[in-house]
Design an enzyme around this catalytic site. Structure first.
Site, PDB file in Angstrom:
ATOM      1  N   SER A   1     -54.702 108.731  54.535  1.00 19.91           N
ATOM      2  CA  SER A   1     -55.789 109.695  54.713  1.00 19.91           C
ATOM      3  C   SER A   1     -57.131 109.063  54.320  1.00 19.91           C
ATOM      4  O   SER A   1     -57.551 108.077  54.917  1.00 19.91           O
ATOM      5  CB  SER A   1     -55.477 110.959  53.909  1.00 19.91           C
ATOM      6  OG  SER A   1     -56.302 112.026  54.291  1.00 19.91           O
TER       7      SER A   1
ATOM      8  N   ASP B   1     -51.324 117.215  62.588  1.00 18.11           N
ATOM      9  CA  ASP B   1     -52.310 116.783  61.602  1.00 18.11           C
ATOM     10  C   ASP B   1     -53.676 116.803  62.275  1.00 18.11           C
ATOM     11  O   ASP B   1     -53.829 116.294  63.389  1.00 18.11           O
ATOM     12  CB  ASP B   1     -51.959 115.366  61.136  1.00 18.11           C
ATOM     13  CG  ASP B   1     -52.914 114.811  60.094  1.00 18.11           C
ATOM     14  OD1 ASP B   1     -53.855 115.506  59.678  1.00 18.11           O
ATOM     15  OD2 ASP B   1     -52.706 113.650  59.688  1.00 18.11           O
TER      16      ASP B   1
ATOM     17  N   HIS C   1     -49.857 116.736  58.033  1.00 19.12           N
ATOM     18  CA  HIS C   1     -50.624 115.844  57.172  1.00 19.12           C
ATOM     19  C   HIS C   1     -50.033 115.886  55.765  1.00 19.12           C
ATOM     20  O   HIS C   1     -49.712 116.944  55.235  1.00 19.12           O
ATOM     21  CB  HIS C   1     -52.091 116.268  57.115  1.00 19.12           C
ATOM     22  CG  HIS C   1     -52.931 115.317  56.334  1.00 19.12           C
ATOM     23  ND1 HIS C   1     -53.470 114.184  56.891  1.00 19.12           N
ATOM     24  CD2 HIS C   1     -53.308 115.313  55.032  1.00 19.12           C
ATOM     25  CE1 HIS C   1     -54.151 113.519  55.975  1.00 19.12           C
ATOM     26  NE2 HIS C   1     -54.067 114.183  54.832  1.00 19.12           N
TER      27      HIS C   1
END
Length: 316
Positions: free
Chosen positions: A156, A251, A281
């Site tokens: 991320s 996501d 996610h």
């Protein structure tokens, strides 16, 4: 495909427990909520050695944690954790790092970079770059030798930092990196991509959450076009280390991860890309609640081991 049952059950569990959305919290409360996921994730395997280091990043001091799996590791992975540049610390990612270390036989160095909004851009990337340079020069302190392959990795927001560090390493003429591992990375600030707008993708990380994270890290919207913020906007991606990019189908960051992998490939960078269908996610780091995290980690670890072998062969 539809979101898998484990992901649905996990999100329902959070909802039943009244878990707040990140964007409804202030930063300290968001960090406290994020830390509660440790109970779900559990503990990682034991390692040969755990070391804590304090290093300088400009005028700041940041912490590193090195987890060495064996007396003779094959490489060093510098890992930048996720959390929207706002949440996450060494303990939140210790379990993941232990699994990656023991399964890859690479030392993993976790970087406790400074967090927003207390520390705005470019604090996080400055710390990530400082950590990379320090690890490069201090391999002997970590693993007892100075010539192991180096890999940068992150998930991320940490994937964002790893991507930027890989480009900085190229531009600075080193350190030479065997691989960049980008796990559903943030690569651009557009919150209106199909992945962002799909109602099925508003899980642990929603469009509103990412707007909050961006506002916390880079409140000056004109700065978000800078390639040290948004690696997708770098003009030249050629000459970067081989990339491993994984995304999750459900996501909000899916599209920009795919696009960045495509851009790298178009620039001649060797790329291994895989989308994990049915996943949300965060699935990679939520080890026990989401079974597909193990499959993804096995894939990532296999690619890391291959990159280490390739690097060792090249350097013979």
């Amino acid at each position: 495909m539809a979101m898998d049952n484990a992901s649905r059950q996990f999100l329902q569990q959070l909802n039943d427990q009244g878990a707040p959305a990140f964007h409804t919290l202030n930063a300290p409360d968001a960090r406290a909520f994020f830390s509660t996921l440790r109970d779900i994730i559990g503990e990682g395997p034991s390692v040969h050695r755990k070391q804590e280091f304090s290093i300088r990043s400009g005028e700041a001091t940041i912490a590193l944690r090195a987890l060495t799996p064996s007396p003779q590791p094959d490489g060093i992975i510098i890992y930048f954790h996720g959390g929207g540049w706002v949440v996450g610390d060494l303990d939140d990612f210790d379990t993941l790092a232990r699994f990656i270390a023991t399964e890859s036989n690479c030392a993993v160095v976790l970087v406790d970079y400074r967090l927003a909004p207390e520390h705005l851009f470019p604090a996080a990337i400055n710390d990530a770059w400082a950590a990379t340079q320090w690890v490069t020069k201090n391999q002997n302190k970590i693993v007892g030798t100075g010539d192991l392959p180096l890999i940068v990795a992150g998930d991320s927001a940490g994937g964002n930092l790893a991507a930027v560090v890989a480009r900085k390493s190229r531009d600075a003429g080193g350190p030479a990196l065997a691989q960049q591992v980008l796990i559903y990375p943030v690569t651009q600030p557009d919150l209106a991509t199909p992945g962002y707008l799909n109602p099925e993708n508003q899980g642990l990380l929603s469009q509103a959450d990412m707007a909050w994270f961006w506002d916390s890290y880079v409140p000056a919207t004109d700065q978000r076009q800078h390639p040290d913020v948004s690696p997708l906007f770098a003009e030249d991606l050629s000459g970067l280390p081989p990339a491993l990019v994984i995304t999750a189908e459900h996501d909000v960051l899916r599209d920009e991860g795919t696009t960045y992998a495509d851009r790298l490939e178009q620039a001649g960078v060797p790329v291994r890309y895989r989308q994990f269908d049915g996943q949300i996610h965060g699935f990679f780091t939520i080890l026990n609640a989401l079974p597909e995290s193990a499959s993804a980690r096995q894939f990532v670890v296999g690619e890391i081991r291959q990159a280490v072998r390739d690097s060792q062969t090249t350097n013979v």
